[in-house]
Scaffold this motif. Structure first.
Motif, PDB file in Angstrom:
ATOM      1  N   PRO A  64      -5.931   4.043  -8.919  1.00 41.67           N
ATOM      2  CA  PRO A  64      -6.372   4.557  -7.617  1.00 41.67           C
ATOM      3  C   PRO A  64      -7.672   5.369  -7.672  1.00 41.67           C
ATOM      4  N   TYR A  65      -7.879   6.131  -8.736  1.00 38.70           N
ATOM      5  CA  TYR A  65      -9.104   6.920  -8.867  1.00 38.70           C
ATOM      6  C   TYR A  65     -10.322   5.994  -8.978  1.00 38.70           C
ATOM      7  N   LYS A  88     -10.472   2.827  -8.085  1.00 41.27           N
ATOM      8  CA  LYS A  88     -10.597   2.072  -6.835  1.00 41.27           C
ATOM      9  C   LYS A  88     -11.342   2.898  -5.792  1.00 41.27           C
ATOM     10  N   GLN A  89     -10.995   4.163  -5.667  1.00 34.98           N
ATOM     11  CA  GLN A  89     -11.682   5.060  -4.717  1.00 34.98           C
ATOM     12  C   GLN A  89     -13.144   5.205  -5.084  1.00 34.98           C
ATOM     13  N   LYS A  90     -13.417   5.342  -6.379  1.00 31.22           N
ATOM     14  CA  LYS A  90     -14.787   5.522  -6.853  1.00 31.22           C
ATOM     15  C   LYS A  90     -15.635   4.278  -6.570  1.00 31.22           C
ATOM     16  N   GLY A 139     -14.845   3.267  -2.330  1.00 36.72           N
ATOM     17  CA  GLY A 139     -14.910   4.283  -1.284  1.00 36.72           C
ATOM     18  C   GLY A 139     -13.625   4.314  -0.482  1.00 36.72           C
ATOM     19  N   ASN A 140     -13.719   4.379   0.822  1.00 32.21           N
ATOM     20  CA  ASN A 140     -12.540   4.503   1.688  1.00 32.21           C
ATOM     21  C   ASN A 140     -11.984   3.169   2.154  1.00 32.21           C
TER      22      ASN A 140
END
Length: 168
Positions: free
Chosen positions: A158-159, A161-163, A166-167
């Motif tokens: 998840p980290y 993927k967010q990086k 983004g959103n």
């Protein structure tokens, strides 16, 4: 006795599910390893008939698929570069392996060691490594894919993927 009935029911249901999966697998005669590929060329796979050697999923699209050929002609199949990377980390013939990846841009199998990879592709197991023949900005090479997988730096994290996304 009343406490044993629910437990017995659960075991019966599990046994039925196992029997169904085994019979389906035998009916389809899924291919996990192909032997005799002495030319070390990509195999013309039949969709829904070949199975990922790492995760067990059926290969439903050539896009994102990978084939690895051993020196003795055995060929393994994968639906996702991430699955291949997990499997690859444990084989003894890494340097001799011939790796074929299906390129998204040219729609053909290419040398996996010479391919370029995006980290944000929509792949079957959601690792995100889509193969391309032509390099684009932000793409990484084969060794970097393997390193990112070993570190857990893929879209299933998840980290990461967010990086990367983004959103979204």
């Amino acid at each position: 006795m009343k406490k044993l009935i629910p437990l017995l029911s659960i075991f019966i249901i599990i046994a039925i599910v196992i029997v169904i999966f085994i019979s389906m697998s035998e009916q389809k005669k899924m291919v996990v390893i192909h032997t005799g590929n002495y030319d070390k060329k990509p195999i013309d796979i039949e969709l829904h008939h070949f199975q990922d050697s790492q995760c067990g999923m059926t290969i439903e699209s050539k896009i994102n698929s990978v084939q690895v050929v051993a020196p003795d002609g055995r060929t393994w199949f994968f639906d996702d570069m991430g699955c291949m990377s997990k499997w690859y980390e444990h084989i003894k013939f890494k340097n001799e392996a011939v790796i074929w990846v299906y390129a998204t841009d040219t729609k053909k199998y290419i040398d996996g060691r010479k391919a370029w990879y995006t980290r944000v592709a929509n792949t079957p197991m959601h690792y995100g490594f889509g193969a391309y023949e032509k390099k684009q900005d932000g793409f990484i090479d084969f060794n970097q894919v393997i390193l990112h997988m070993i570190r857990g730096e893929n879209l299933t994290n998840p980290y990461i993927k967010q990086k990367l996304l983004g959103n979204k």
